[in-house]
Design a protein around this motif. Structure first.
Motif, PDB file in Angstrom:
ATOM      1  N   ALA A 171       0.841  -1.214   0.000  1.00 29.58           N
ATOM      2  CA  ALA A 171       0.000   0.000   0.000  1.00 29.58           C
ATOM      3  C   ALA A 171       0.867   1.251   0.000  1.00 29.58           C
ATOM      4  O   ALA A 171       1.867   1.329   0.702  1.00 29.58           O
ATOM      5  CB  ALA A 171      -0.922  -0.004   1.207  1.00 29.58           C
ATOM      6  N   LYS A 172       0.462   2.225  -0.812  1.00 29.08           N
ATOM      7  CA  LYS A 172       1.163   3.509  -0.885  1.00 29.08           C
ATOM      8  C   LYS A 172       0.438   4.587  -0.088  1.00 29.08           C
ATOM      9  O   LYS A 172       1.042   5.570   0.323  1.00 29.08           O
ATOM     10  CB  LYS A 172       1.300   3.971  -2.341  1.00 29.08           C
ATOM     11  CG  LYS A 172       2.011   2.988  -3.235  1.00 29.08           C
ATOM     12  CD  LYS A 172       3.467   2.898  -2.895  1.00 29.08           C
ATOM     13  CE  LYS A 172       4.173   2.022  -3.908  1.00 29.08           C
ATOM     14  NZ  LYS A 172       5.040   1.049  -3.337  1.00 29.08           N
ATOM     15  N   SER A 173      -0.882   4.419   0.101  1.00 27.06           N
ATOM     16  CA  SER A 173      -1.659   5.393   0.871  1.00 27.06           C
ATOM     17  C   SER A 173      -2.986   4.778   1.294  1.00 27.06           C
ATOM     18  O   SER A 173      -3.401   3.743   0.763  1.00 27.06           O
ATOM     19  CB  SER A 173      -1.906   6.662   0.047  1.00 27.06           C
ATOM     20  OG  SER A 173      -2.770   6.392  -1.040  1.00 27.06           O
ATOM     21  N   LEU A 174      -3.629   5.447   2.251  1.00 26.18           N
ATOM     22  CA  LEU A 174      -4.953   5.040   2.717  1.00 26.18           C
ATOM     23  C   LEU A 174      -5.957   6.155   2.461  1.00 26.18           C
ATOM     24  O   LEU A 174      -5.602   7.331   2.438  1.00 26.18           O
ATOM     25  CB  LEU A 174      -4.925   4.741   4.226  1.00 26.18           C
ATOM     26  CG  LEU A 174      -3.946   3.694   4.720  1.00 26.18           C
ATOM     27  CD1 LEU A 174      -4.014   3.584   6.251  1.00 26.18           C
ATOM     28  CD2 LEU A 174      -4.218   2.348   4.081  1.00 26.18           C
ATOM     29  N   ASN A 204      -4.518  10.149   1.155  1.00 18.42           N
ATOM     30  CA  ASN A 204      -3.060  10.215   1.266  1.00 18.42           C
ATOM     31  C   ASN A 204      -2.603  10.053   2.713  1.00 18.42           C
ATOM     32  O   ASN A 204      -1.606  10.638   3.134  1.00 18.42           O
ATOM     33  CB  ASN A 204      -2.490  11.494   0.632  1.00 18.42           C
ATOM     34  CG  ASN A 204      -2.571  11.457  -0.879  1.00 18.42           C
ATOM     35  OD1 ASN A 204      -2.759  10.397  -1.476  1.00 18.42           O
ATOM     36  ND2 ASN A 204      -2.447  12.608  -1.502  1.00 18.42           N
ATOM     37  N   ILE A 205      -3.335   9.230   3.445  1.00 17.56           N
ATOM     38  CA  ILE A 205      -2.952   8.878   4.813  1.00 17.56           C
ATOM     39  C   ILE A 205      -1.809   7.865   4.709  1.00 17.56           C
ATOM     40  O   ILE A 205      -1.863   6.943   3.896  1.00 17.56           O
ATOM     41  CB  ILE A 205      -4.157   8.276   5.572  1.00 17.56           C
ATOM     42  CG1 ILE A 205      -5.327   9.269   5.595  1.00 17.56           C
ATOM     43  CG2 ILE A 205      -3.756   7.848   6.978  1.00 17.56           C
ATOM     44  CD1 ILE A 205      -6.654   8.648   6.034  1.00 17.56           C
ATOM     45  N   ASP A 206      -0.786   8.046   5.502  1.00 19.10           N
ATOM     46  CA  ASP A 206       0.364   7.142   5.498  1.00 19.10           C
ATOM     47  C   ASP A 206      -0.133   5.705   5.707  1.00 19.10           C
ATOM     48  O   ASP A 206      -0.880   5.438   6.653  1.00 19.10           O
ATOM     49  CB  ASP A 206       1.317   7.547   6.625  1.00 19.10           C
ATOM     50  CG  ASP A 206       2.600   6.740   6.647  1.00 19.10           C
ATOM     51  OD1 ASP A 206       2.557   5.508   6.433  1.00 19.10           O
ATOM     52  OD2 ASP A 206       3.653   7.333   6.894  1.00 19.10           O
ATOM     53  N   GLU A 238      -8.766  10.644  18.601  1.00 21.63           N
ATOM     54  CA  GLU A 238     -10.021  11.398  18.690  1.00 21.63           C
ATOM     55  C   GLU A 238      -9.765  12.818  18.196  1.00 21.63           C
ATOM     56  O   GLU A 238      -8.764  13.438  18.559  1.00 21.63           O
ATOM     57  CB  GLU A 238     -10.488  11.429  20.151  1.00 21.63           C
ATOM     58  CG  GLU A 238     -11.790  12.167  20.345  1.00 21.63           C
ATOM     59  CD  GLU A 238     -12.249  12.124  21.796  1.00 21.63           C
ATOM     60  OE1 GLU A 238     -12.491  13.197  22.367  1.00 21.63           O
ATOM     61  OE2 GLU A 238     -12.371  11.005  22.349  1.00 21.63           O
ATOM     62  N   GLY A 239     -10.648  13.322  17.349  1.00 17.11           N
ATOM     63  CA  GLY A 239     -10.465  14.654  16.784  1.00 17.11           C
ATOM     64  C   GLY A 239      -9.402  14.694  15.699  1.00 17.11           C
ATOM     65  O   GLY A 239      -9.067  15.761  15.186  1.00 17.11           O
ATOM     66  N   GLY A 240      -8.888  13.549  15.311  1.00 23.10           N
ATOM     67  CA  GLY A 240      -7.811  13.462  14.326  1.00 23.10           C
ATOM     68  C   GLY A 240      -8.193  13.905  12.929  1.00 23.10           C
ATOM     69  O   GLY A 240      -7.328  14.061  12.075  1.00 23.10           O
ATOM     70  N   ALA A 241      -9.466  14.109  12.682  1.00 25.28           N
ATOM     71  CA  ALA A 241      -9.899  14.579  11.362  1.00 25.28           C
ATOM     72  C   ALA A 241      -9.223  15.899  11.007  1.00 25.28           C
ATOM     73  O   ALA A 241      -8.990  16.183   9.842  1.00 25.28           O
ATOM     74  CB  ALA A 241     -11.418  14.736  11.326  1.00 25.28           C
ATOM     75  N   ARG A 242      -8.883  16.686  12.018  1.00 22.74           N
ATOM     76  CA  ARG A 242      -8.253  17.998  11.785  1.00 22.74           C
ATOM     77  C   ARG A 242      -6.817  17.877  11.314  1.00 22.74           C
ATOM     78  O   ARG A 242      -6.265  18.826  10.777  1.00 22.74           O
ATOM     79  CB  ARG A 242      -8.306  18.831  13.066  1.00 22.74           C
ATOM     80  CG  ARG A 242      -9.703  19.172  13.526  1.00 22.74           C
ATOM     81  CD  ARG A 242      -9.668  20.067  14.762  1.00 22.74           C
ATOM     82  NE  ARG A 242      -8.877  19.467  15.837  1.00 22.74           N
ATOM     83  CZ  ARG A 242      -9.389  18.782  16.850  1.00 22.74           C
ATOM     84  NH1 ARG A 242     -10.674  18.610  16.941  1.00 22.74           N
ATOM     85  NH2 ARG A 242      -8.593  18.272  17.777  1.00 22.74           N
ATOM     86  N   ILE A 243      -6.184  16.710  11.530  1.00 22.40           N
ATOM     87  CA  ILE A 243      -4.759  16.583  11.195  1.00 22.40           C
ATOM     88  C   ILE A 243      -4.500  15.693   9.976  1.00 22.40           C
ATOM     89  O   ILE A 243      -3.369  15.334   9.706  1.00 22.40           O
ATOM     90  CB  ILE A 243      -3.950  16.067  12.407  1.00 22.40           C
ATOM     91  CG1 ILE A 243      -4.455  14.681  12.846  1.00 22.40           C
ATOM     92  CG2 ILE A 243      -3.963  17.070  13.550  1.00 22.40           C
ATOM     93  CD1 ILE A 243      -3.569  13.989  13.858  1.00 22.40           C
ATOM     94  N   MET A 244      -5.538  15.350   9.257  1.00 26.69           N
ATOM     95  CA  MET A 244      -5.376  14.515   8.063  1.00 26.69           C
ATOM     96  C   MET A 244      -4.569  15.270   7.008  1.00 26.69           C
ATOM     97  O   MET A 244      -4.723  16.482   6.868  1.00 26.69           O
ATOM     98  CB  MET A 244      -6.739  14.138   7.475  1.00 26.69           C
ATOM     99  CG  MET A 244      -7.556  13.200   8.336  1.00 26.69           C
ATOM    100  SD  MET A 244      -6.920  11.519   8.324  1.00 26.69           S
ATOM    101  CE  MET A 244      -6.190  11.432   9.926  1.00 26.69           C
ATOM    102  N   PRO A 245      -3.732  14.557   6.236  1.00 27.99           N
ATOM    103  CA  PRO A 245      -2.911  15.230   5.225  1.00 27.99           C
ATOM    104  C   PRO A 245      -3.729  15.879   4.113  1.00 27.99           C
ATOM    105  O   PRO A 245      -3.358  16.934   3.605  1.00 27.99           O
ATOM    106  CB  PRO A 245      -2.022  14.113   4.677  1.00 27.99           C
ATOM    107  CG  PRO A 245      -2.694  12.844   5.061  1.00 27.99           C
ATOM    108  CD  PRO A 245      -3.493  13.126   6.293  1.00 27.99           C
TER     109      PRO A 245
END
Length: 183
Positions: A74-77, A98-100, A108-115
Motif C-alpha cells: 500500500a502507498k496510501s490510505l 493520502n494517509i500514510d 479522537e479529533g484526528g480529522a483535523r490533522i489529516m494530510p
C-alpha cells in the motif's frame, strides 16, 4: 465425432484462458479479495450506538480509530464516512486521503490533522458527525488501501475522490455504528 470433441475441448480451454486474462486487469481489488483490513474504535462496538460526543449533538469531533491489515504494498490510505440512510441518498460525512499506509491509529479529533481532507455533504472541510433528521441511521467508516498516492487537492468532493481511486484499491475494511437524536 472424435475430431468434434477435440475441437470442443480446445475451444473451451482457449475461451477459459481468455476470460482469466480479461478479468485479471479489471480491478486490483479482485486479486486481493482475501486482503481485508480492519477498522475499529474504542468509542463504540461494531453495530453499536455512536456516543453523542462524536455527533452534531455533542462536540462533533471524529472518534478515535484503529486501523489494521494494510498490505505492505500500500502507498496510501483513504477514509470515507457516510450515511446510506439519509433521505436524499448516501450522505458523506468525512473524506480523507493520502494517509500514510503505516498509520494504525487516528486519535479522537484526528480529522483535523489529516494530510488531505475533502468537502463533506455539509459543505465543510473534514469531519461532520452524525446528525440524522429522524430515526436511527447507520454510519459507515470505510478504509481503503491504495497502490498509489492521489493527486487530488484538499477540498475535493467525493465523486472526484472515487474517480481517482477506482481500480487502485488493494484492500479495504469498514466499521458501522448507529445514531438517533433524542429530540
Amino acid at each position: 465425432m472424435k475430431d468434434y470433441l477435440h475441437r470442443t475441448v480446445w475451444f473451451t480451454a482457449l475461451f477459459s484462458a481468455i476470460l482469466v486474462l480479461l478479468n485479471a486487469g479489471f480491478d486490483k481489488a479482485s486479486a486481493q479479495e482475501g486482503k481485508n483490513m480492519k477498522i475499529t474504535t474504542s468509542a463504540f462496538q461494531e453495530g453499536g450506538n455512536i456516543p453523542s460526543k462524536f455527533t452534531c449533538d455533542g462536540a462533533d469531533v471524529s472518534p478515535p480509530l484503529r486501523i489494521e491489515g494494510a498490505p505492505a504494498s500500500a502507498k496510501s490510505l483513504v477514509l470515507i464516512m457516510d450515511d446510506p440512510d439519509a433521505p436524499g441518498g448516501v450522505f458523506t460525512h468525512w473524506l480523507a486521503w493520502n494517509i500514510d499506509p503505516h498509520t494504525n491509529e487516528i486519535p479522537e479529533g484526528g480529522a483535523r490533522i489529516m494530510p488531505a481532507r475533502g468537502t463533506n455533504d455539509f459543505g465543510k472541510l473534514g469531519y461532520g458527525g452524525p446528525c440524522p433528521p429522524s430515526g436511527t441511521h447507520r454510519y459507515f467508516f470505510k478504509i481503503f488501501a491504495l497502490d498509489f498516492n492521489l493527486d487530488l487537492k484538499s477540498g475535493a468532493k467525493r465523486h472526484e475522490l472515487e474517480k481517482q481511486i477506482h481500480g487502485h484499491i488493494i484492500a479495504r475494511g469498514q466499521l458501522m455504528g448507529g445514531y438517533a437524536r433524542s429530540h
